[in-house]
Design an enzyme around this catalytic site. Structure first.
Site, PDB file in Angstrom:
ATOM      1  N   HIS A 173       0.848  -1.193   0.000  1.00  0.00           N
ATOM      2  CA  HIS A 173       0.000   0.000   0.000  1.00  0.00           C
ATOM      3  C   HIS A 173       0.883   1.243   0.000  1.00  0.00           C
ATOM      4  O   HIS A 173       1.843   1.350   0.766  1.00  0.00           O
ATOM      5  CB  HIS A 173      -0.907   0.023   1.232  1.00  0.00           C
ATOM      6  N   SER A 174       0.567   2.178  -0.864  1.00  0.00           N
ATOM      7  CA  SER A 174       1.264   3.463  -0.924  1.00  0.00           C
ATOM      8  C   SER A 174       2.768   3.233  -1.117  1.00  0.00           C
ATOM      9  O   SER A 174       3.176   2.521  -2.022  1.00  0.00           O
ATOM     10  CB  SER A 174       0.955   4.273   0.338  1.00  0.00           C
TER      11      SER A 174
END
Length: 922
Positions: A173-174
């Site tokens: 994520h990210s």
């Protein structure tokens, strides 16, 4: 006093700029659909089992940990290792928590329970101590090395098992997704350790805010490696973006860069993902139930039945990802689907000879095959379109070869269908299937269910309508429209002249229906052929529906296809489609794509005003007000033409060679051009926004100094104006040495902040002294006339001396207020590393690497001297004229090299400050 230094027209202009910037910010932060994601809930209490790491590893990375996710009985069973499932590693992003794995982990556990744990996944998660790696890049390499060690530790947990995995799947994520990609750059990393990489809202192209060189260097290393070694990278990678709801990471940054020849990479926006069809914000992308269900379905379809692990076949992996994330045919995934299907059994065969046909199925007891002979239709029509509201996964449409009234076998065309929220549809070009004699639509026996099947033959030109978009500068005052009069089920509206990211429009679809009693649903799909960023709008007709039209990725130069508005309509309704320019959304695109460059433009404006003040001091002996100089000096034509000229000259080989010899970095304008982020006049708009911000920021800082000086006077004995100006006081060397030691032993940004506070303290003290003097002067004028002559004689001589001191003090305050504005932006740009240091203070007392340390060493003595500098001490300096000429080229340099690399901005700011300080000695 500050407001009086500019006229009302300028104030009105700055207020207008605030209004325009607010419109752009509103579009970025609020101008999108509501959150349609369903929340993911755990059925049992989530548990995170800490995995014991080797002592050397734990000592080397004291802030990092590895966890195994579990619930209920699964968590209890797996407290005793080794494990037996398929390992998946979740990497959180900037300030992310390892507990974010629970959504996908819980859904995968429920799916495994449904198949009696024939297969199951073990979800691991890394605790990065919620580090701010999007703002401080110094720990990205450390995180990457730790993840490598975690992968090796995870695989050891399966030793001795019959189907022990040799690799792991990663969900990042990210910034976690970027760390996962960086694993391949490690010297001792084996690519076979990762079999699949799925990233969610990961900015792959460039950092959102390049606040230090460690971030940009890390990006350059990772992207260069992936581009240069694309043919040798066999890692199947999927990047999922959040769409316009994600204002933290715009979706254009998530598309894997320059990997068109790398067939193992896919990039898609969540609004285009089948069975998801929603935009997600930066955090909801990890818990959005629709998206996580799609992800888990893909994981289970990726399992190899022989190894009971994720398949090593890259073609199958890509096929599964395409099936679930790109185009879903409303059928369960099959690696080798049967193309030929048997059409036998006791079924009715009903021939259909009309070109347009509708059948409503309800409580059908028999199976029915409707056959459409194609021979006659080929002479009149070019395409056939069919749709069904029954969203099961069975085959429903076939093609027969050389059939008369019925066919024993047919080509299963259901695999070419597309699943939409309320229908599954299929469009065929008859020319592509010359061997088919009939089209067969299958209606199964149903009980208690009602669904509708529609088919129609049509000519492509009758269902394709061209709609040129309005001009960028029409500001929404004009519009263009088309009217769909025919009773078709499907239309393609070609949006001509639409392909740039600075374009933004509003499309209004008005539907009018006649003789319709029940509720009808229409689907409007915005299809962007050069990237998977489609979006769907579902409308209950009759209605008036507004659709936002803007892009994440600009149309490539070699792309000939145009953006389409695909309309799945009702034959009982008429539709009117209107398009007009949306000025607020254009401003939103400016902010979305270029808002990160605003600090550079603000600093450039302040530098121009600063240079004007220095020159006025040199030429007139007095320093003019900051707002006056901002109005006179902060002009776009003093900066932009030089940047454009340099960009133009870099197109010539001789100039580029000279540029490289001088070791100058790449021009930021060229970087933006390579990312298709060139707006017309965007630099002008940003400069106006920057000047506006500089103006109101100056007003805020000036007011703050006055308020603090008033507070000073209220709490302490009123100070006096200094009569004996000393540039270097006794405590100055000691203070400078202490701050340098603080910078060396702790954090450079912390020392810069302390220097800033010291400087503000000196200016507040000067402001309070000037206020005290003015008050005392007023009191002296009211003295009695006793000893008038003597008093007047004394007053004349004293006032003459003090009057000059007061004017010098006012000049100094004007200059200091401008310096405070420059220092404020230096502090703001260095703040992320300070926050990172404070957050990790219990682990590391000294920040390493420290991006602000070199700047602090220069800035500390400079600001210590400037804090004790008055204009009277530098008026006669031989260096003053040269110093006043430096801010202009530096303002150009800030825009040329700092708009896409914000960490370079302080390097341009400290140069005039250093020269200003040296004016005291030369």
């Amino acid at each position: 006093m500050f407001l009086h230094s500019v006229n009302l027209w300028n104030v009105a202009f700055y207020a207008l700029m605030v209004f325009m910037a607010t419109l752009g910010l509103w579009d970025v932060f609020f101008g999108f659909e509501e959150n349609k994601c369903s929340m993911s809930y755990m059925f049992e209490y989530p548990e995170y089992q800490k995995i014991q790491l080797p002592k050397k590893l734990a000592k080397r990375y004291p802030a990092y940990e590895l966890y195994l996710y579990g619930e209920g009985s699964y968590a209890e069973e797996h407290k005793i290792l080794p494990l037996t499932g398929i390992p998946v590693l979740f990497l959180p992003g900037n300030a992310g928590s390892y507990k974010q794995v629970r959504s996908v982990g819980s859904i995968a556990l429920r799916k495994a329970e449904d198949i009696d744990f024939k297969y199951h996944f073990d979800f691991f998660s890394v605790n990065f101590n919620e580090e701010l790696v999007a703002l401080y890049g110094g720990s990205l390499q450390k995180q990457t090395k730790f993840v490598h060690e975690c992968i090796k530790t995870i695989l050891k947990l399966y030793k001795g098992q019959e189907f022990a995995p040799k690799s792991v799947a990663i969900i990042g994520h990210s910034m976690g997704g970027l760390v996962a990609r960086a694993l391949l750059t490690l010297k001792n990393f084996k690519q076979d350790l990762i079999n699949l990489l799925i990233t969610q809202a990961t900015p792959h192209v460039a950092p959102v805010l390049p606040l230090d060189r460690f971030i940009t260097d890390f990006y350059m290393t990772v992207n260069n490696y992936w581009i240069l070694n694309a043919r040798h990278i066999n890692l199947t990678t999927l990047s999922v973006a959040g769409g316009f709801r994600d204002y933290q990471v715009r979706s254009g940054l998530t598309f894997l860069p320059k990997l068109s020849h790398h067939t193992s990479a896919l990039s898609v926006v969540s609004s285009a993902v089948p069975k998801t069809w929603v935009s997600t914000d930066h955090l909801s992308i990890v818990w959005c139930k629709q998206l996580q269900l799609t992800t888990v379905r893909a994981f289970f379809d990726l399992i190899d039945a022989d190894t009971k692990q994720i398949t090593q076949n890259p073609k199958k992996k890509l096929s599964v990802l395409n099936h679930h994330f790109i185009r879903h045919p409303a059928k369960h995934f099959e690696e080798n689907p049967a193309i030929i299907s048997d059409l036998t059994g006791t079924s009715m065969w009903v021939p259909v000879k009309v070109s347009k046909w509708t059948y409503v199925a309800y409580n059908e007891s028999d199976k029915i095959y409707f056959t459409f002979p194609l021979a006659n239709h080929r002479k009149i029509y070019t395409h056939v379109y069919c749709q069904s509201t029954m969203l099961d996964t069975n085959s429903w449409i076939f093609g027969c070869i050389n059939s008369t009234s019925m066919c024993r076998q047919g080509i299963d065309l259901s695999w070419k269908a597309e699943l939409l929220p309320t229908i599954k549809s299929l469009t065929l070009r008859l020319q592509d299937y010359p061997s088919l004699s009939h089209l067969v639509v299958y209606v199964p026996s149903v009980h208690g269910s009602k669904f509708v099947v529609d088919c129609e033959f049509f000519k492509k030109e009758t269902r394709t309508i061209q709609l040129p978009v309005t001009h960028l500068f029409s500001f929404g005052l004009s519009s263009r429209k088309v009217l769909l009069n025919t009773s078709g089920l499907f239309y393609n509206i070609e949006l001509l002249n639409f392909g740039q990211i600075y374009q933004a429009f509003k499309i209004n679809v008005v539907s009018k229906c006649s003789g319709v009693k029940e509720e009808i649903t229409s689907i409007y799909k915005l299809h962007i052929p050069w990237s998977y960023e489609d979006s769907l709008t579902i409308a209950q007709v009759p209605s008036s529906t507004e659709i936002s039209l803007k892009l994440h990725i600009a149309q490539p130069e070699n792309e000939s296809q145009v953006a389409l508005l695909k309309m799945y309509t009702s034959s009982d309704c008429q539709y009117e489609v209107t398009v007009k320019t949306s000025f607020s959304q254009i401003l939103g695109q400016v902010v979305r794509f270029h808002g990160g460059a605003l600090p550079a433009y603000v600093t450039s404006s302040i530098l121009l005003a600063y240079g004007g003040q220095l020159y006025s001091l040199f030429s007139t002996g007095h320093c003019l007000e900051y707002a006056t100089m901002l109005d006179k000096q902060a002009k776009p034509y003093k900066v932009d033409p030089f940047v454009l000229m340099i960009k133009f000259l870099l197109g010539y080989k001789w100039f580029k060679e000279l540029w490289d010899v001088l070791l100058l970095p790449e021009l930021d304008a060229i970087v933006l051009t390579s990312q298709s982020m060139c707006f017309p006049l965007v630099s002008l708009v940003l400069f106006l926004f920057g000047t506006c911000t500089a103006y109101w920021g100056g007003l805020l800082s000036s007011t703050s100094v006055r308020l603090l000086s008033s507070l000073w006077l209220a709490l302490k004995r009123p100070p006096e104006l200094p009569k004996d100006i000393k540039m270097i006081s006794l405590d100055l060397p000691f203070l400078t040495i202490v701050l340098i030691i603080v910078s060396w032993t702790t954090c450079g940004a912390f020392a810069i902040l302390l220097t800033y506070l010291y400087y503000v303290f000196k200016i507040v003290h000067l402001q309070a002294s000037l206020a005290t003097f003015k008050n005392s002067q007023t009191v002296n004028l009211k003295h009695s006339r006793r000893n008038e002559k003597k008093s007047n004689h004394h007053k004349d001589s004293t006032v003459h001396y003090l009057h000059l001191s007061a004017n010098d003090a006012e000049d100094s305050l004007r200059m200091h207020n401008t310096v405070i504005n420059l220092l404020t932006w230096i502090v703001l740009l260095s703040m992320p590393s300070l926050i990172y240091w404070l957050k990790n203070l219990r682990y590391y007392f000294k920040l390493s690497p420290d991006p602000c340390k070199p700047l602090a060493f220069i800035l500390i003595p400079t600001m210590a001297i400037l804090g004790n500098t008055h204009t009277v001490s530098i008026k006669s300096s031989k260096l003053l004229k040269t110093t006043s000429q430096f801010p202009l080229p530096l303002a150009v340099g800030v825009i040329a090299f700092g708009s896409a690399h914000l960490y370079r901005v302080p390097c341009f700011v400290f140069i005039p400050l250093l020269l200003h300080a040296l004016c005291n000695f030369m």
